[in-house]
Design a protein around this motif. Structure first.
Motif, PDB file in Angstrom:
ATOM      1  N   SER A 274       2.772   2.911   1.153  1.00  0.00           N
ATOM      2  CA  SER A 274       2.042   3.852   1.985  1.00  0.00           C
ATOM      3  C   SER A 274       2.019   5.187   1.267  1.00  0.00           C
ATOM      4  CB  SER A 274       2.714   4.028   3.358  1.00  0.00           C
ATOM      5  OG  SER A 274       2.445   2.952   4.204  1.00  0.00           O
ATOM      6  N   PRO A 279      -3.390   8.540   3.100  1.00  0.00           N
ATOM      7  CA  PRO A 279      -3.348   7.194   3.684  1.00  0.00           C
ATOM      8  C   PRO A 279      -4.713   6.518   3.620  1.00  0.00           C
ATOM      9  CG  PRO A 279      -3.279   8.892   5.392  1.00  0.00           C
ATOM     10  CD  PRO A 279      -3.129   9.593   4.087  1.00  0.00           C
ATOM     11  N   ARG A 282      -5.087  -0.939   4.252  1.00  0.00           N
ATOM     12  CA  ARG A 282      -4.456  -1.917   3.375  1.00  0.00           C
ATOM     13  C   ARG A 282      -5.493  -2.991   3.066  1.00  0.00           C
ATOM     14  NH1 ARG A 282       0.608  -0.330   3.326  1.00  0.00           N
ATOM     15  NH2 ARG A 282       1.388   0.749   5.172  1.00  0.00           N
TER      16      ARG A 282
END
Length: 359
Positions: A274, A279, A282
């Protein structure tokens, strides 16, 4: 000689091996540890399920890129990490020491929130286990896919196309509906593709996996002979005792240089990490994009040179297959669908595999 340990044979590490093969780092002993001898290119997995590809067309044997990079390949799985002592424990009993460590192991399926999932469902991860069980099972009469993200949508449509006329396919999307995090245009295209293939969409949350199928949160039971779980990703459990700084979900917390926030000799990319400052979802798209910056910073760390920050792109090109030889492309809010998108996606995917799977 500095010991660089690449733990995991994921998409980012494949890019690292490619970069090191082109220009080997000076004074480094390189090891690659991975539980599987090949990498499934995730973008082509739905195409394999749909019957468009053979396995060898969408997998990269890792021995070749490891050899070209001068890396020793170990087929094993990490079961423990002591970041203070700089040691990794493997499932074959070996303990490997390192000077620099790079993590690209991916995550594990997040099944804790769905009772019965581990015992009765077929999880998408790890892909090698999924492929083996999927092939052995054959076409079920009733298939329920749980997970309304990109993976669940693509796999539901792929199975519906592959087993058309033999298998009834339902997709449990969750309360947010199909592809809740995607732009409206993408959602519309994929809804229409699902309708063309007869995939039933259920905008409810799965409450439990039972012997007879999937129990929804409104009490209904979706009968199923097979339940495919395309759920979120959880952090590998062995990270909890590693001593590394982790985020709230247990993934390795990294900064802009892809280094651990607590141990600068540890780098991480892909689903296991992370990036606290930047951010991103995924997905394989971002794992691939992190490969080149990761290779640069590993080379710089070995040489004692300055590292560079990695700033992921704001938008990424997303290409979703529609079961048939059609696909949906999106960039930010823009979306398009058609056979031409499939041909574009097919060319990109085949080029990636060919570039890395050579002799």
């Amino acid at each position: 000689m500095k010991r660089l340990l690449l733990l995991g044979g994921g998409h980012a590490h494949l890019q690292v091996l490619n970069a090191f093969a082109a220009r080997p780092p000076d004074g480094a002993e390189l090891r690659l540890v991975t539980p599987h001898a090949r990498l499934w290119y995730s973008g082509m997995l739905p195409g394999w399920v749909a019957g468009h590809y053979a396995q060898e067309e969408c997998t990269v044997p890792l021995a070749a890129p490891a050899r070209r990079a001068g890396a020793t390949l170990h087929e094993a799985q990490a079961v423990g990490l002591d970041a203070a002592a700089r040691r990794v424990r493997l499932d074959d009993g070996r303990v490997l020491e390192y000077d620099l460590l790079s993590l690209d192991t991916g995550g594990v399926p997040d099944l804790d929130g769905l009772p019965g999932a581990a015992a009765r469902g077929l999880a998408l991860r790890p892909i090698e286990a999924f492929v083996a069980r999927w092939q052995a099972a054959g076409p079920p009469r009733r298939l329920v896919v749980v997970g309304g993200g990109a993976a669940g949508a693509e796999l539901a449509l792929a199975a519906a196309w592959r087993w058309r006329g033999r298998t009834a396919v339902a997709l449990v999307c969750g309360a947010g509906g199909l592809l809740a995090s995607h732009p409206p245009g993408v959602r519309g295209h994929m809804r229409r593709a699902a309708a063309r293939l007869g995939v039933a969409l259920h905008e409810r949350r799965g409450a439990a996996i039972e012997a007879g199928g999937v129990r929804l949160d409104d009490g209904r039971l979706l009968e199923a002979d097979q339940v495919l779980l395309a759920l979120g990703v959880a952090a590998p459990p062995w990270l909890r005792g590693s001593g590394l700084a982790l985020d709230a979900q247990g993934f390795v917390a990294t900064g802009a240089t892809l280094q651990s926030l607590s141990h600068p000799e540890v780098f991480a990319a892909g689903d296991v990490a992370s990036c606290i400052d930047q951010p991103r979802p995924r997905s394989g798209v971002y794992a691939l994009r992190a490969g080149a910056p990761l290779a640069h910073n590993l080379r710089a760390a070995l040489a004692g040179a300055p590292l560079q920050p990695y700033v992921p792109q704001r938008h990424a090109l997303n290409l979703l297959s529609c079961g048939t030889r059609r696909a949906v492309a999106s960039w930010g809010p823009f979306a398009a669908e058609g056979a031409w998108v499939w041909r574009w996606k097919d060319a990109i995917d085949r080029r990636f595999v060919a570039r890395h799977a050579g002799p």
